[in-house]
Design a protein around this motif. Structure first.
Motif, short mmCIF file in Angstrom:
data_model
loop_
_atom_site.label_atom_id
_atom_site.label_comp_id
_atom_site.label_asym_id
_atom_site.label_seq_id
_atom_site.Cartn_x
_atom_site.Cartn_y
_atom_site.Cartn_z
N GLU A 130 3.65 4.65 4.07
CA GLU A 130 4.26 3.34 4.29
C GLU A 130 3.74 2.33 3.27
OE1 GLU A 130 5.34 0.58 8.18
OE2 GLU A 130 3.47 1.74 8.18
N PHE A 131 2.44 2.40 2.95
CA PHE A 131 1.87 1.56 1.90
C PHE A 131 2.59 1.81 0.58
CE2 PHE A 131 -1.37 0.69 4.89
CZ PHE A 131 -2.20 -0.31 4.40
N ASP A 132 2.77 3.09 0.24
CA ASP A 132 3.44 3.43 -1.02
C ASP A 132 4.87 2.91 -1.04
OD1 ASP A 132 1.12 4.70 -1.79
OD2 ASP A 132 1.84 6.72 -1.31
N LEU A 133 5.57 3.03 0.07
CA LEU A 133 6.95 2.56 0.16
C LEU A 133 7.04 1.06 -0.13
CD1 LEU A 133 9.95 3.11 1.06
CD2 LEU A 133 9.20 2.44 3.36
N LEU A 134 6.05 0.31 0.36
CA LEU A 134 6.07 -1.15 0.23
C LEU A 134 5.30 -1.65 -0.98
CD1 LEU A 134 5.49 -2.02 4.00
CD2 LEU A 134 7.65 -2.07 2.74
N GLY A 135 4.71 -0.74 -1.75
CA GLY A 135 3.94 -1.15 -2.92
C GLY A 135 2.68 -1.91 -2.55
N ALA A 136 2.09 -1.59 -1.40
CA ALA A 136 0.88 -2.27 -0.93
C ALA A 136 -0.36 -1.48 -1.35
CB ALA A 136 0.92 -2.40 0.59
N PRO A 137 -1.50 -2.16 -1.54
CA PRO A 137 -2.73 -1.48 -1.99
C PRO A 137 -3.35 -0.65 -0.88
CG PRO A 137 -3.19 -3.79 -1.52
CD PRO A 137 -1.71 -3.61 -1.36
N TRP A 138 -3.55 0.64 -1.13
CA TRP A 138 -4.12 1.53 -0.11
C TRP A 138 -5.63 1.65 -0.22
CZ3 TRP A 138 -3.35 4.02 4.32
CH2 TRP A 138 -4.18 5.09 4.65
N ASP A 139 -6.14 1.93 -1.41
CA ASP A 139 -7.55 2.28 -1.57
C ASP A 139 -8.50 1.16 -1.17
OD1 ASP A 139 -6.94 4.85 -2.42
OD2 ASP A 139 -6.86 4.26 -4.53
N ASP A 140 -8.15 -0.08 -1.42
CA ASP A 140 -9.02 -1.20 -1.09
C ASP A 140 -8.45 -2.05 0.03
OD1 ASP A 140 -6.93 -2.14 -2.55
OD2 ASP A 140 -8.11 -3.54 -3.78
N ARG A 141 -7.71 -1.41 0.96
CA ARG A 141 -7.00 -2.16 1.99
C ARG A 141 -7.94 -2.93 2.92
NH1 ARG A 141 -7.33 3.07 3.21
NH2 ARG A 141 -7.65 3.79 5.36
N GLY A 142 -9.16 -2.42 3.14
CA GLY A 142 -10.10 -3.14 3.99
C GLY A 142 -10.52 -4.46 3.37
N ALA A 143 -10.86 -4.42 2.09
CA ALA A 143 -11.25 -5.65 1.39
C ALA A 143 -10.07 -6.61 1.29
CB ALA A 143 -11.78 -5.31 -0.01
N VAL A 144 -8.87 -6.07 1.07
CA VAL A 144 -7.67 -6.91 1.01
C VAL A 144 -7.45 -7.60 2.35
CG1 VAL A 144 -5.15 -6.86 0.83
CG2 VAL A 144 -6.55 -5.61 -0.83
N ALA A 145 -7.60 -6.85 3.45
CA ALA A 145 -7.41 -7.43 4.78
C ALA A 145 -8.42 -8.54 5.03
CB ALA A 145 -7.52 -6.34 5.84
N ASP A 146 -9.67 -8.33 4.65
CA ASP A 146 -10.70 -9.37 4.84
C ASP A 146 -10.31 -10.65 4.09
OD1 ASP A 146 -12.12 -7.59 6.36
OD2 ASP A 146 -13.69 -7.23 4.87
N GLU A 186 4.02 -3.31 14.58
CA GLU A 186 4.71 -3.37 13.29
C GLU A 186 4.63 -2.05 12.55
OE1 GLU A 186 5.00 -6.24 9.47
OE2 GLU A 186 2.98 -5.47 9.83
N HIS A 187 5.77 -1.50 12.23
CA HIS A 187 5.93 -0.46 11.21
C HIS A 187 7.27 -0.69 10.56
CE1 HIS A 187 2.43 2.12 11.54
NE2 HIS A 187 2.56 2.17 12.85
#
Length: 278
Positions: free
Chosen positions: A125-141, A48-49
């Motif tokens: 790609e995160f910025d393009l989609l408005g997704a959180p970058w800095d805390d992405r690990g915690a978000v994924a968990d 996925e990209h």
């Protein structure tokens, strides 16, 4: 050790994709999926990209077919082979959305979906989609936990979800190359799909954790295999991955056409069956 396949055509990573893939489409892809299915391959993957920065495309490639659409098509071309995302970037998606969309695919395919998931690595790609970058690990968990709680349920928070998946548990294989990705896989998932690591590094990392019963270690072959012209190298590559701890291997195969690709799959299957019986 089970043998799977990284779907050709649907990505175009420089140095990995063969020249014929640039002009190939659904007919060739469906033929290969059907062949892999008939030969008894374990799984087929799709990455996925949504979009790749121009500079990054020089090394990562710029072609990435959408995994839901692609795996749905492959489901219709096959009967047994498992359908694997490799990987869904969890911060791009809401768990309920994944449960509904891929749960529908699970029902359409007769329970063949495996969700490979990851935290993502392209900030643009995160910025393009408005997704959180800095805390992405915690978000994924957090999203893995939530996905577990809603997958396969016909009612969630007073809402009807229909259709839902055929099962209330979906295998979650965690992608990544760091000790944290392995810990995430052990704590929250059913398997680990490392990339860009040597067999020696993988073996060392696995040696530092206690793996749960039934846990999958899904390793990739990296460079394309050429089992027709160089079966010894293909056999040694698979054996090296087995020794590193692989319970399953996702293979990339070198070819000159879809027909030649299927011939390569037949040769690869012969190698693995010979080793299984040795």
């Amino acid at each position: 050790m089970r043998i799977g396949l990284s779907a050709p055509v649907v990505t175009a990573v420089p140095g990995i994709a063969s020249a014929w893939e640039a002009g190939a489409g659904p007919d060739e892809l469906g033929r290969i999926a059907s062949c892999a299915d008939e030969l008894g391959f374990d799984h087929i993957t799709c990455s996925e990209h949504v979009a790749v920065p121009i500079d990054a495309a020089a090394t990562r490639g710029g072609t990435y077919w959408d995994p839901l659409a692609t795996l749905s098509f492959l489901a219709a071309c096959s009967r047994r082979i498992r359908l694997v995302t490799s990987v869904l970037v969890l911060p791009y998606h809401r768990p309920m959305e994944i449960a509904k969309r891929y749960g529908t695919l699970d029902r359409l395919s007769g329970g063949r979906v495996v969700l490979g998931v990851g935290v993502g690595s392209l900030r643009e790609e995160f910025d393009l989609l408005g997704a959180p970058w800095d805390d992405r690990g915690a978000v994924a968990d957090a999203r893995m936990r939530e996905l577990r709680s809603v997958w396969g349920r016909s009612e969630v928070s007073g809402m009807v979800v229909s259709p839902s998946a055929t099962r209330d548990h979906v295998p979650l294989w965690v992608g990544g190359r760091t000790p944290r990705s392995l810990r995430r896989a052990v704590e929250l998932g059913d398997g680990w799909m490392p990339f860009g690591l040597s067999a020696e590094r993988i073996r060392a990392m696995l040696g530092r954790v206690e793996l749960p019963a039934g846990f999958d270690v899904v390793l990739g072959t990296g460079r394309p295999l050429d089992p027709l012209s160089d079966p010894r190298t293909a056999e040694r590559t698979l054996e090296r991955l087995r020794e590193a701890g692989a319970t399953a291997v996702t293979c990339t195969v070198e070819a000159t056409s879809a027909a030649n690709y299927c011939e390569q799959l037949e040769a690869l299957r012969a190698i693995t069956e010979r080793n299984d019986h040795s």
